[in-house]
Design an enzyme around this catalytic site. Structure first.
Site, PDB file in Angstrom:
ATOM      1  N   HIS A   1     -67.498  42.031  16.442  1.00 60.55           N
ATOM      2  CA  HIS A   1     -67.470  41.785  17.895  1.00 60.55           C
ATOM      3  C   HIS A   1     -68.700  42.393  18.536  1.00 60.55           C
ATOM      4  CE1 HIS A   1     -65.875  45.858  17.464  1.00 60.55           C
ATOM      5  NE2 HIS A   1     -66.338  46.087  18.691  1.00 60.55           N
TER       6      HIS A   1
ATOM      7  N   LYS B   1     -73.614  51.161  23.878  1.00 60.63           N
ATOM      8  CA  LYS B   1     -73.020  52.112  22.941  1.00 60.63           C
ATOM      9  C   LYS B   1     -72.579  51.387  21.683  1.00 60.63           C
ATOM     10  CE  LYS B   1     -68.580  51.676  25.243  1.00 60.63           C
ATOM     11  NZ  LYS B   1     -67.893  50.993  24.139  1.00 60.63           N
TER      12      LYS B   1
ATOM     13  N   ASP C   1     -70.551  47.368  24.935  1.00 57.92           N
ATOM     14  CA  ASP C   1     -70.388  47.586  23.497  1.00 57.92           C
ATOM     15  C   ASP C   1     -71.477  46.751  22.810  1.00 57.92           C
ATOM     16  OD1 ASP C   1     -68.555  49.080  21.835  1.00 57.92           O
ATOM     17  OD2 ASP C   1     -67.702  47.185  21.109  1.00 57.92           O
TER      18      ASP C   1
ATOM     19  N   HIS D   1     -72.131  46.294  11.420  1.00 53.13           N
ATOM     20  CA  HIS D   1     -71.748  47.636  11.895  1.00 53.13           C
ATOM     21  C   HIS D   1     -70.571  48.182  11.088  1.00 53.13           C
ATOM     22  CE1 HIS D   1     -70.159  50.663  14.826  1.00 53.13           C
ATOM     23  NE2 HIS D   1     -71.463  50.884  14.926  1.00 53.13           N
TER      24      HIS D   1
ATOM     25  N   CYS E   1     -61.677  52.294  24.836  1.00 56.42           N
ATOM     26  CA  CYS E   1     -62.900  52.769  25.492  1.00 56.42           C
ATOM     27  C   CYS E   1     -62.638  53.429  26.842  1.00 56.42           C
ATOM     28  CB  CYS E   1     -63.917  51.647  25.561  1.00 56.42           C
ATOM     29  SG  CYS E   1     -64.525  51.229  23.905  1.00 56.42           S
TER      30      CYS E   1
ATOM     31  N   HIS F   1     -73.194  46.330  19.155  1.00 54.62           N
ATOM     32  CA  HIS F   1     -73.259  46.667  17.734  1.00 54.62           C
ATOM     33  C   HIS F   1     -74.306  45.836  17.001  1.00 54.62           C
ATOM     34  CE1 HIS F   1     -69.599  48.929  18.242  1.00 54.62           C
ATOM     35  NE2 HIS F   1     -68.873  47.879  18.532  1.00 54.62           N
TER      36      HIS F   1
ATOM     37  N   ASP G   1     -67.026  47.829  29.381  1.00 54.84           N
ATOM     38  CA  ASP G   1     -66.964  46.758  28.375  1.00 54.84           C
ATOM     39  C   ASP G   1     -66.292  45.456  28.854  1.00 54.84           C
ATOM     40  OD1 ASP G   1     -68.063  48.819  26.882  1.00 54.84           O
ATOM     41  OD2 ASP G   1     -66.471  48.895  25.390  1.00 54.84           O
TER      42      ASP G   1
HETATM   43  C1  VGL Z   1     -63.507  48.652  22.134  1.00 52.76           C
HETATM   44  C2  VGL Z   1     -62.636  48.477  20.033  1.00 52.76           C
HETATM   45  C3  VGL Z   1     -63.901  48.342  19.495  1.00 52.76           C
HETATM   46  C4  VGL Z   1     -63.260  48.810  23.604  1.00 52.76           C
HETATM   47  C5  VGL Z   1     -64.792  48.546  21.619  1.00 52.76           C
HETATM   48  O1  VGL Z   1     -64.128  48.427  24.410  1.00 52.76           O
HETATM   49  O2  VGL Z   1     -62.163  49.316  23.974  1.00 52.76           O
HETATM   50  N1  VGL Z   1     -62.449  48.644  21.340  1.00 52.76           N
HETATM   51  N2  VGL Z   1     -64.965  48.383  20.305  1.00 52.76           N
HETATM   52 ZN    ZN Z   2     -66.877  47.908  19.437  1.00 56.26          ZN
END
Ligand code: VGL
Ligand code: ZN
Length: 207
Positions: free
Chosen positions: A87, A112, A52, A58, A157, A54, A14
């Site tokens: 996000h 994801k 990430d 979401h 993550c 979404h 990410d």
């Molecule tokens: C993440 C919060 C929400 C991450 C992703 O990449 O750690 N944290 N979505």
């Molecule tokens: Zn996320």
């Protein structure tokens, strides 16, 4: 630590604009990992990225819940879930990889969090802990046994991915120099303790 080119994968988690300074869910100093991760990627034959990803609206977004604020906890069908600012919405600049990240080397990009009702921190399983992303099968079919993890965020993550890697029988090594944390209510200390307990190795850097 010696890299074994045919058995080791570098998993870059990410490294996206929304997790970097100026982004919607900025991780302090998040963009500092970019040159470090690029340096690591040059050392591996096998590199995979996660993104990430979404849909708008979401269920992990506080804005999708009446009267909720970001960073509160909500109860989902699969259990407790932290609510986040909107996000990494699919196709937006915030969801793109940081422009400095060298992505050409990656042979696989795992997206994801694209199912509206389930968040997905881990690169292996969504937050219901049963819906697989396919990464375990990819590793097994390619004879990869050890995963080096870097990226954002250490305590979400990266942490969830490392735990699942161990549970699935892979060796897991977190490289601290390539990670930065959100650290929400002690989440970083908890993540480090749980990873140690699960046999995740932690190294400071890769020389
Ligand atoms: C993440 C919060 C929400 C991450 C992703 O990449 O750690 N944290 N979505
Ligand atoms: Zn996320």
């Amino acid at each position: 630590m010696q890299i074994r080119p045919s058995e080791d994968l570098l998993l870059i988690i990410d490294v996206q604009n929304d997790f970097c300074p100026g982004g919607a869910l900025a991780v302090g100093d998040g963009d500092a990992v970019v040159p470090i991760v690029n340096r690591f990627a040059a050392k591996f034959d096998q590199v995979a990225l996660t993104q990430d990803w979404h849909p708008a609206g979401h269920s992990s977004f506080a804005s999708s819940h009446p009267d909720a604020e970001p960073f509160q906890t909500a109860t989902m069908a699969y259990g407790p879930q932290t609510l986040w600012p909107d996000h990494c919405v699919q196709g937006t600049p915030g969801a793109a990889f940081h422009p400095g990240l060298e992505t050409d080397k990656a042979q696989l990009i795992i997206r994801k969090g694209f199912r509206r009702a389930i968040d997905s921190y881990s690169a292996f399983y969504e937050n219901d802990k049963t819906t697989p992303t396919g990464l375990a099968g990819y590793l097994r079919e390619r004879g990869l046994t050890r995963v080096f993890l870097v990226g954002l965020a250490t305590d979400f993550c990266v942490h969830y991915s490392a735990m699942d890697a161990r549970q699935l029988g892979f060796e897991a090594v977190v490289i601290d120099a390539g990670c930065r944390a959100i650290d929400l209510g002690g989440s970083l200390a908890r993540a480090h303790a749980e990873m140690a307990e699960a046999g995740v190795q932690r190294i400071a850097d890769l020389p």
